[in-house]
Scaffold this motif. Structure first.
Motif, PDB file in Angstrom:
ATOM      1  N   THR A  22      42.119  27.157  15.093  1.00 27.61           N
ATOM      2  CA  THR A  22      41.491  26.270  16.086  1.00 27.61           C
ATOM      3  C   THR A  22      40.742  27.229  17.170  1.00 27.61           C
ATOM      4  OG1 THR A  22      43.234  25.981  17.698  1.00 27.61           O
ATOM      5  CG2 THR A  22      43.266  24.305  15.864  1.00 27.61           C
ATOM      6  N   PRO A  23      39.710  26.928  17.610  1.00 24.70           N
ATOM      7  CA  PRO A  23      39.041  27.786  18.735  1.00 24.70           C
ATOM      8  C   PRO A  23      39.958  28.027  19.677  1.00 24.70           C
ATOM      9  CG  PRO A  23      37.568  25.843  18.123  1.00 24.70           C
ATOM     10  CD  PRO A  23      38.976  25.438  17.350  1.00 24.70           C
ATOM     11  N   TYR A  24      40.992  27.242  20.074  1.00 26.58           N
ATOM     12  CA  TYR A  24      41.806  27.598  21.304  1.00 26.58           C
ATOM     13  C   TYR A  24      42.483  28.786  20.771  1.00 26.58           C
ATOM     14  CZ  TYR A  24      40.599  23.105  23.382  1.00 26.58           C
ATOM     15  OH  TYR A  24      39.867  22.118  24.014  1.00 26.58           O
ATOM     16  N   GLN A  25      42.983  28.970  19.595  1.00 23.28           N
ATOM     17  CA  GLN A  25      43.968  30.076  19.208  1.00 23.28           C
ATOM     18  C   GLN A  25      43.145  31.376  19.398  1.00 23.28           C
ATOM     19  OE1 GLN A  25      44.704  28.487  15.152  1.00 23.28           O
ATOM     20  NE2 GLN A  25      46.960  29.159  15.621  1.00 23.28           N
ATOM     21  N   VAL A  26      41.774  31.057  19.144  1.00 20.59           N
ATOM     22  CA  VAL A  26      41.064  32.724  19.270  1.00 20.59           C
ATOM     23  C   VAL A  26      40.825  32.766  20.946  1.00 20.59           C
ATOM     24  CG1 VAL A  26      38.503  33.428  18.845  1.00 20.59           C
ATOM     25  CG2 VAL A  26      39.786  32.046  17.189  1.00 20.59           C
ATOM     26  N   VAL A  27      40.520  31.859  21.661  1.00 17.89           N
ATOM     27  CA  VAL A  27      40.568  31.893  23.139  1.00 17.89           C
ATOM     28  C   VAL A  27      41.794  32.514  23.652  1.00 17.89           C
ATOM     29  CG1 VAL A  27      40.126  30.872  25.279  1.00 17.89           C
ATOM     30  CG2 VAL A  27      38.571  30.410  23.201  1.00 17.89           C
ATOM     31  N   THR A  28      42.783  32.018  23.269  1.00 17.14           N
ATOM     32  CA  THR A  28      44.220  32.574  23.626  1.00 17.14           C
ATOM     33  C   THR A  28      44.343  33.875  23.383  1.00 17.14           C
ATOM     34  OG1 THR A  28      45.170  30.435  23.793  1.00 17.14           O
ATOM     35  CG2 THR A  28      46.748  32.384  23.662  1.00 17.14           C
ATOM     36  N   ASN A  31      42.040  36.198  25.626  1.00 19.85           N
ATOM     37  CA  ASN A  31      42.369  36.296  26.831  1.00 19.85           C
ATOM     38  C   ASN A  31      43.563  37.259  26.950  1.00 19.85           C
ATOM     39  OD1 ASN A  31      40.602  34.644  27.978  1.00 19.85           O
ATOM     40  ND2 ASN A  31      41.783  32.868  27.817  1.00 19.85           N
ATOM     41  N   GLN A  32      44.722  37.062  26.097  1.00 16.73           N
ATOM     42  CA  GLN A  32      45.848  38.094  25.945  1.00 16.73           C
ATOM     43  C   GLN A  32      45.304  39.430  25.854  1.00 16.73           C
ATOM     44  OE1 GLN A  32      47.819  36.531  22.478  1.00 16.73           O
ATOM     45  NE2 GLN A  32      48.938  34.915  23.839  1.00 16.73           N
ATOM     46  N   ILE A  33      44.353  39.801  25.270  1.00 17.68           N
ATOM     47  CA  ILE A  33      43.913  41.309  25.081  1.00 17.68           C
ATOM     48  C   ILE A  33      43.084  41.781  26.118  1.00 17.68           C
ATOM     49  CG2 ILE A  33      42.541  42.700  23.718  1.00 17.68           C
ATOM     50  CD1 ILE A  33      45.215  41.667  22.143  1.00 17.68           C
ATOM     51  N   LEU A  34      42.189  40.816  26.666  1.00 18.05           N
ATOM     52  CA  LEU A  34      41.179  41.450  27.254  1.00 18.05           C
ATOM     53  C   LEU A  34      41.294  41.061  29.047  1.00 18.05           C
ATOM     54  CD1 LEU A  34      38.075  40.441  25.318  1.00 18.05           C
ATOM     55  CD2 LEU A  34      38.914  42.623  25.609  1.00 18.05           C
ATOM     56  N   GLY A  42      37.201  31.016  28.896  1.00 17.31           N
ATOM     57  CA  GLY A  42      37.398  29.282  28.860  1.00 17.31           C
ATOM     58  C   GLY A  42      36.838  28.663  28.008  1.00 17.31           C
ATOM     59  N   LEU A  43      37.690  27.525  27.487  1.00 16.77           N
ATOM     60  CA  LEU A  43      37.053  26.943  26.208  1.00 16.77           C
ATOM     61  C   LEU A  43      37.245  25.436  26.838  1.00 16.77           C
ATOM     62  CD1 LEU A  43      36.149  26.676  23.411  1.00 16.77           C
ATOM     63  CD2 LEU A  43      38.347  26.561  22.643  1.00 16.77           C
ATOM     64  N   ARG A  44      36.283  24.396  26.563  1.00 13.63           N
ATOM     65  CA  ARG A  44      36.533  23.112  26.768  1.00 13.63           C
ATOM     66  C   ARG A  44      35.688  22.398  25.741  1.00 13.63           C
ATOM     67  NH1 ARG A  44      33.033  20.804  32.084  1.00 13.63           N
ATOM     68  NH2 ARG A  44      31.026  21.480  31.353  1.00 13.63           N
ATOM     69  N   GLN A  45      36.157  21.139  25.404  1.00 14.64           N
ATOM     70  CA  GLN A  45      35.596  20.280  24.366  1.00 14.64           C
ATOM     71  C   GLN A  45      34.821  19.059  24.986  1.00 14.64           C
ATOM     72  OE1 GLN A  45      38.378  18.719  21.370  1.00 14.64           O
ATOM     73  NE2 GLN A  45      36.906  18.162  20.114  1.00 14.64           N
ATOM     74  N   THR A  53      33.055  29.765  27.892  1.00 14.56           N
ATOM     75  CA  THR A  53      32.777  30.318  29.356  1.00 14.56           C
ATOM     76  C   THR A  53      33.375  31.593  29.065  1.00 14.56           C
ATOM     77  OG1 THR A  53      32.396  28.239  30.081  1.00 14.56           O
ATOM     78  CG2 THR A  53      32.342  30.022  31.619  1.00 14.56           C
ATOM     79  N   ILE A  54      32.600  32.600  29.770  1.00 13.56           N
ATOM     80  CA  ILE A  54      33.269  34.113  29.814  1.00 13.56           C
ATOM     81  C   ILE A  54      33.135  34.354  31.363  1.00 13.56           C
ATOM     82  CG2 ILE A  54      33.298  36.648  29.213  1.00 13.56           C
ATOM     83  CD1 ILE A  54      31.516  35.583  26.678  1.00 13.56           C
ATOM     84  N   TYR A  55      34.250  34.785  31.993  1.00 13.65           N
ATOM     85  CA  TYR A  55      34.328  35.138  33.164  1.00 13.65           C
ATOM     86  C   TYR A  55      34.839  36.457  33.517  1.00 13.65           C
ATOM     87  CZ  TYR A  55      35.204  29.945  33.645  1.00 13.65           C
ATOM     88  OH  TYR A  55      35.131  28.675  33.687  1.00 13.65           O
ATOM     89  N   ASP A  56      34.407  37.022  34.631  1.00 15.02           N
ATOM     90  CA  ASP A  56      34.505  38.218  35.031  1.00 15.02           C
ATOM     91  C   ASP A  56      35.479  38.237  36.174  1.00 15.02           C
ATOM     92  OD1 ASP A  56      34.719  40.909  36.043  1.00 15.02           O
ATOM     93  OD2 ASP A  56      32.643  41.069  36.090  1.00 15.02           O
ATOM     94  N   ILE A  57      36.755  38.678  36.089  1.00 13.87           N
ATOM     95  CA  ILE A  57      37.657  38.487  36.982  1.00 13.87           C
ATOM     96  C   ILE A  57      37.916  39.830  37.699  1.00 13.87           C
ATOM     97  CG2 ILE A  57      38.733  36.597  36.167  1.00 13.87           C
ATOM     98  CD1 ILE A  57      41.085  38.395  34.981  1.00 13.87           C
ATOM     99  N   SER A  58      37.117  40.885  37.438  1.00 10.39           N
ATOM    100  CA  SER A  58      37.433  42.097  37.912  1.00 10.39           C
ATOM    101  C   SER A  58      37.187  42.239  39.412  1.00 10.39           C
ATOM    102  CB  SER A  58      36.521  43.235  37.071  1.00 10.39           C
ATOM    103  OG  SER A  58      35.311  43.066  37.581  1.00 10.39           O
TER     104      SER A  58
END
Length: 64
Positions: A22-28, A31-34, A42-45, A53-58
């Motif tokens: 599912t898309p959620y598995q890919v996003v998880t 997130n774990q790697i990056l 972020g992913l919302r239906q 959505t891609i966030y820069d948290i640096s």
């Protein structure tokens, strides 16, 4: 025309094989790697669509 990539220059950050994902598995997984590199996904239906959505948290992230 031959197209090839020089894979010796690529640094693998992570790898996972998905079978019926599912898309959620890919996003998880992303997130774990990056997360430690300052990127979070972020992913919302929205009805039948998914919004990614891609966030820069640096520390040096700038507001758009």
């Amino acid at each position: 025309m031959k197209v090839s990539a020089d894979h010796e220059k690529l640094v693998m950050l992570g790898q996972r094989r998905f079978n019926g994902f599912t898309p959620y598995q890919v996003v998880t997984f992303l997130n774990q790697i990056l997360k430690e590199r300052g990127v979070i996904f972020g992913l919302r239906q929205l009805g039948d669509d998914n919004e990614l959505t891609i966030y820069d948290i640096s520390d040096n992230a700038k507001e758009p």
